[in-house]
Design a protein around this motif. Sequence first.
Motif, short mmCIF file in Angstrom:
data_model
loop_
_atom_site.label_atom_id
_atom_site.label_comp_id
_atom_site.label_asym_id
_atom_site.label_seq_id
_atom_site.Cartn_x
_atom_site.Cartn_y
_atom_site.Cartn_z
N ARG A 82 -23.61 5.11 -6.11
CA ARG A 82 -24.62 4.12 -5.74
C ARG A 82 -24.55 3.86 -4.24
N GLY A 83 -25.70 3.87 -3.61
CA GLY A 83 -25.81 3.52 -2.21
C GLY A 83 -26.53 2.20 -2.08
N GLU A 84 -25.85 1.21 -1.53
CA GLU A 84 -26.40 -0.14 -1.42
C GLU A 84 -26.85 -0.40 0.02
N TYR A 85 -27.91 -1.18 0.15
CA TYR A 85 -28.50 -1.46 1.46
C TYR A 85 -28.66 -2.96 1.68
N TYR A 86 -28.62 -3.33 2.95
CA TYR A 86 -29.17 -4.59 3.43
C TYR A 86 -30.35 -4.22 4.32
N ALA A 87 -31.21 -5.21 4.58
CA ALA A 87 -32.32 -5.02 5.51
C ALA A 87 -32.25 -6.10 6.58
N LEU A 88 -32.68 -5.76 7.79
CA LEU A 88 -32.76 -6.75 8.85
C LEU A 88 -34.07 -7.52 8.69
N HIS A 89 -34.03 -8.80 8.99
CA HIS A 89 -35.26 -9.58 8.87
C HIS A 89 -35.64 -10.20 10.21
N SER A 90 -36.86 -10.60 10.27
CA SER A 90 -37.46 -11.27 11.43
C SER A 90 -37.16 -10.53 12.72
N ALA A 91 -36.75 -11.27 13.75
CA ALA A 91 -36.62 -10.69 15.09
C ALA A 91 -35.53 -9.65 15.18
N ALA A 92 -34.58 -9.64 14.26
CA ALA A 92 -33.47 -8.69 14.31
C ALA A 92 -33.95 -7.25 14.20
N LYS A 93 -35.12 -7.04 13.59
CA LYS A 93 -35.65 -5.67 13.47
C LYS A 93 -35.88 -5.04 14.84
N GLU A 94 -36.16 -5.87 15.83
CA GLU A 94 -36.47 -5.35 17.17
C GLU A 94 -35.23 -4.84 17.89
N LEU A 95 -34.06 -5.03 17.30
CA LEU A 95 -32.83 -4.54 17.92
C LEU A 95 -32.63 -3.04 17.69
N VAL A 96 -33.43 -2.45 16.83
CA VAL A 96 -33.27 -1.02 16.49
C VAL A 96 -34.61 -0.32 16.64
N ARG A 97 -34.67 0.68 17.49
CA ARG A 97 -35.91 1.43 17.71
C ARG A 97 -36.10 2.55 16.69
N GLY A 98 -35.01 3.26 16.40
CA GLY A 98 -35.10 4.43 15.52
C GLY A 98 -33.98 4.46 14.51
N LEU A 99 -33.08 5.44 14.64
CA LEU A 99 -32.00 5.65 13.69
C LEU A 99 -30.67 5.67 14.45
N ASP A 147 -28.71 -12.10 9.81
CA ASP A 147 -29.76 -11.11 10.04
C ASP A 147 -29.90 -10.12 8.88
N LEU A 148 -28.92 -10.09 7.97
CA LEU A 148 -28.92 -9.10 6.90
C LEU A 148 -29.26 -9.75 5.56
N VAL A 149 -30.21 -9.16 4.86
CA VAL A 149 -30.56 -9.62 3.52
C VAL A 149 -30.51 -8.42 2.57
N ARG A 150 -30.14 -8.68 1.33
CA ARG A 150 -30.02 -7.60 0.34
C ARG A 150 -31.34 -6.86 0.18
N ALA A 151 -31.23 -5.53 0.03
CA ALA A 151 -32.40 -4.68 -0.19
C ALA A 151 -32.12 -3.75 -1.36
#
Length: 396
Positions: free
Chosen positions: A223-240, A335-339
């Motif tokens: 199993r691969g588990e993820y979090y997602a960035l929310h709100s303004a934190a998304k702008e901290l990452v352009r790509g991968l 900044d991290l929420v479960r996905a």
Amino acid sequence: MTERIGIVGAGIVGLAVARELAAARGAEVTVLEKEDGVAAHQTGHNSGVVHAGIYYPPGSLKARLCREGVALLKDYCARHGLPYEEVGKLVVASTHAERAGLAALAERARANGVPGIAELDALGLREVEAHAVGVGAVHSPHTAICDFPAVARRLARDVEELGGSVRLAHPVRAIRERAGGVQVLAARRIFTFDRLVVCGGLGTDAVAAMAGRPGEVRIVPFRGEYYALHSAAKELVRGLIYPVPDPRYPFLGVHLTRTIGGEVLVGPNAVLALAYEGYNWRKFGNIRQILGWPGTLRLARQHWRTGIKEVHGSLVKGAFVRAARRYVPELTAADLVRAPGGVRAQAVARDGRLVDDFVVDVHDNVVLVRNAPSPAATSSLAIAKHVAGIVPALVR
């Protein structure tokens, strides 16, 4: 007489194989899928990264089919108006001890013909990702993202336009080989095929057993588990943004991934699942089959320390936060929420070895795609050509 070929599994690989056999050989193809929609499992539960071919040993099927698959997929998305975006990838060394692994990765990428590979220092990597830190990085500017479920749906349409059929809610219940053909009981109907190609992903072992071909590797679900960035934190990452991978494992470690929908995912980890479709800890329906394979326990004995670390990461959010902050230190726990996560169908040999390359076996009239983890989605159209080339031709 038209060749009749059955395909088990309506993930991206099974649908690509069906399309290729219908288009290239003029076969009458029927795809049998147990779920009520296509792309229900691995295809629909990944981050959408189109891998460029950085990681795979030169000469391996993964290396060759990934590079071929990227070109085919990019063209396919363009022709059908499907989203495809080259956002670029940084593989970041966070310590000087990782520099040797980073250099080896750059050499491997060039050997595989990955275009545009550049080795960057600490300042250079920040020109690509302004909020990332590290002592150095490998930059792959043409690594892309796309919508793999959308590709799968388009492939299903192709199959039907070529005269084939995609039978949803048709779980395979029994397989019987007859002289010159294969009978398959799916749902409540018996289908007769000249050839059967199994692209069952997480269900591969069950279908292989029905065909009397259990094989010397078994699928062990991670199993691969993820979090997602929310709100303004998304702008901290352009790509991968990826770590330097541990060469002992086919897993790439916790990374940050911008998706085609604008989200930024953090993950995945790699936790042994106790069900083939074990998307959370509450699912444990296949413990006997998973732990009954000798390779599972041998794998656990060899790598128990890593296993404990991955379980800790699964249960403690702070472990994910620390992994992400290693590369983007401005991130906070808030900044991290479960996905939603996914489950990787990973073949494991009897001796506990993680099978790294794609594996396709041919047994008379049955062809089994035994191991097709990442980068199978990226490579799907090339895997289809490879499989079509080894499916025995019908002689009448």
